[in-house]
Design a protein around this motif. Structure first.
Motif, PDB file in Angstrom:
ATOM      1  N   THR A 121       9.663   1.095   4.123  1.00  0.00           N
ATOM      2  CA  THR A 121       8.781   2.185   4.500  1.00  0.00           C
ATOM      3  C   THR A 121       7.413   1.870   3.905  1.00  0.00           C
ATOM      4  OG1 THR A 121      10.552   3.817   4.613  1.00  0.00           O
ATOM      5  CG2 THR A 121       8.327   4.651   4.260  1.00  0.00           C
ATOM      6  N   VAL A 122       6.407   1.920   4.737  1.00  0.00           N
ATOM      7  CA  VAL A 122       5.049   1.588   4.317  1.00  0.00           C
ATOM      8  C   VAL A 122       4.197   2.844   4.390  1.00  0.00           C
ATOM      9  CG1 VAL A 122       2.999   0.235   4.887  1.00  0.00           C
ATOM     10  CG2 VAL A 122       5.268  -0.782   5.144  1.00  0.00           C
ATOM     11  N   VAL A 123       3.456   3.112   3.330  1.00  0.00           N
ATOM     12  CA  VAL A 123       2.498   4.214   3.325  1.00  0.00           C
ATOM     13  C   VAL A 123       1.117   3.584   3.291  1.00  0.00           C
ATOM     14  CG1 VAL A 123       1.652   6.239   2.111  1.00  0.00           C
ATOM     15  CG2 VAL A 123       4.102   5.748   2.155  1.00  0.00           C
ATOM     16  N   LEU A 124       0.369   3.836   4.362  1.00  0.00           N
ATOM     17  CA  LEU A 124      -0.943   3.233   4.549  1.00  0.00           C
ATOM     18  C   LEU A 124      -1.924   4.331   4.920  1.00  0.00           C
ATOM     19  CD1 LEU A 124      -2.632   0.601   4.862  1.00  0.00           C
ATOM     20  CD2 LEU A 124      -1.837   0.503   7.212  1.00  0.00           C
ATOM     21  N   GLY A 125      -2.909   4.533   4.079  1.00  0.00           N
ATOM     22  CA  GLY A 125      -3.909   5.566   4.351  1.00  0.00           C
ATOM     23  C   GLY A 125      -3.311   6.964   4.404  1.00  0.00           C
ATOM     24  N   GLY A 126      -2.281   7.203   3.595  1.00  0.00           N
ATOM     25  CA  GLY A 126      -1.649   8.513   3.561  1.00  0.00           C
ATOM     26  C   GLY A 126      -0.648   8.759   4.676  1.00  0.00           C
ATOM     27  N   GLN A 127      -0.471   7.809   5.560  1.00  0.00           N
ATOM     28  CA  GLN A 127       0.474   7.953   6.667  1.00  0.00           C
ATOM     29  C   GLN A 127       1.644   7.002   6.442  1.00  0.00           C
ATOM     30  OE1 GLN A 127      -1.288   7.285  10.492  1.00  0.00           O
ATOM     31  NE2 GLN A 127       0.449   8.125  11.589  1.00  0.00           N
ATOM     32  N   ALA A 128       2.867   7.512   6.642  1.00  0.00           N
ATOM     33  CA  ALA A 128       4.075   6.718   6.413  1.00  0.00           C
ATOM     34  C   ALA A 128       4.560   6.090   7.713  1.00  0.00           C
ATOM     35  CB  ALA A 128       5.162   7.592   5.818  1.00  0.00           C
ATOM     36  N   PHE A 129       5.014   4.847   7.605  1.00  0.00           N
ATOM     37  CA  PHE A 129       5.579   4.112   8.732  1.00  0.00           C
ATOM     38  C   PHE A 129       6.935   3.570   8.294  1.00  0.00           C
ATOM     39  CE2 PHE A 129       0.995   3.826   8.902  1.00  0.00           C
ATOM     40  CZ  PHE A 129       0.722   4.216  10.205  1.00  0.00           C
ATOM     41  N   VAL A 130       7.998   4.042   8.931  1.00  0.00           N
ATOM     42  CA  VAL A 130       9.343   3.599   8.585  1.00  0.00           C
ATOM     43  C   VAL A 130       9.674   2.368   9.425  1.00  0.00           C
ATOM     44  CG1 VAL A 130      11.779   4.251   8.519  1.00  0.00           C
ATOM     45  CG2 VAL A 130      10.023   5.950   7.986  1.00  0.00           C
ATOM     46  N   ASN A 131      10.031   1.294   8.731  1.00  0.00           N
ATOM     47  CA  ASN A 131      10.361   0.011   9.359  1.00  0.00           C
ATOM     48  C   ASN A 131       9.280  -0.403  10.359  1.00  0.00           C
ATOM     49  OD1 ASN A 131      11.764  -2.311   9.780  1.00  0.00           O
ATOM     50  ND2 ASN A 131      13.423  -1.372  10.921  1.00  0.00           N
ATOM     51  N   PRO A 132       8.054  -0.606   9.863  1.00  0.00           N
ATOM     52  CA  PRO A 132       6.946  -0.926  10.779  1.00  0.00           C
ATOM     53  C   PRO A 132       7.103  -2.312  11.398  1.00  0.00           C
ATOM     54  CG  PRO A 132       6.272  -1.283   8.528  1.00  0.00           C
ATOM     55  CD  PRO A 132       7.648  -0.679   8.465  1.00  0.00           C
ATOM     56  N   ASP A 133       6.413  -2.513  12.482  1.00  0.00           N
ATOM     57  CA  ASP A 133       6.367  -3.825  13.121  1.00  0.00           C
ATOM     58  C   ASP A 133       5.697  -4.807  12.159  1.00  0.00           C
ATOM     59  OD1 ASP A 133       6.570  -5.540  15.584  1.00  0.00           O
ATOM     60  OD2 ASP A 133       4.390  -5.605  15.237  1.00  0.00           O
ATOM     61  N   ARG A 134       6.325  -5.941  11.944  1.00  0.00           N
ATOM     62  CA  ARG A 134       5.821  -6.906  10.959  1.00  0.00           C
ATOM     63  C   ARG A 134       4.445  -7.445  11.327  1.00  0.00           C
ATOM     64  NH1 ARG A 134      11.350  -8.615  11.487  1.00  0.00           N
ATOM     65  NH2 ARG A 134      10.630 -10.325  12.784  1.00  0.00           N
TER      66      ARG A 134
END
Length: 144
Positions: A121-134
């Motif tokens: 799970t990636v948190v980028l700029g306050g927004q979370a992305f679960v299993n983002p595209d690599r």
């Protein structure tokens, strides 16, 4: 702590057993090669394959200060490994949180993943992305 290393330890022990079996069968070269393969696999499944993890609170504070993303992961997760190795040296541009060693990190992931501990799970700029595209994440890290 041991939970983080279980998969790597089991893989290494299996490699030793396979190597010893081949050695006792009179095939030392085959046994050595198989042992080496298992040990490399154990290394890849260990926490050592990732940048040094931070506590979730520290990673969130550092991310707020420097704008770098926070990546929540756990040892042995194949999707985390795929993300980590697809990033290469770019992985250093993110703050990494091991959810198995940090309960606050696990709670942060559950909060954005519908109660599940889905990683990465990636948190980028306050927004979370679960299993983002690599490839998407790699481009985000390059541009930051």
């Amino acid at each position: 702590m041991l939970r983080r290393w279980t998969l790597a330890i089991v893989t290494a022990v299996c490699g030793v057993l396979v190597g010893v079996r081949q050695l006792s069968a009179g095939l030392p070269v085959v046994g050595g090669v198989e042992l080496l393969i298992f040990l490399v696999l154990a290394l890849l499944l260990s926490p050592w394959a990732f940048p040094r993890p931070m506590a979730a609170v520290d990673a969130q504070q550092a991310s707020a200060a420097d704008g770098r993303p926070v990546v929540y992961w756990r040892p042995g997760c194949r999707y985390c490994l795929q993300l980590r190795f697809s990033l290469g040296r770019l992985a250093r541009r993110a703050h990494w949180v091991d959810i198995w060693s940090d309960p606050a990190g696990a709670a942060a992931v559950r909060a954005v993943a519908g109660g599940n501990e889905t990683v990465p799970t990636v948190v980028l700029g306050g927004q979370a992305f679960v299993n983002p595209d690599r490839s998407w994440f790699r481009e985000r890290l390059r541009s930051s």
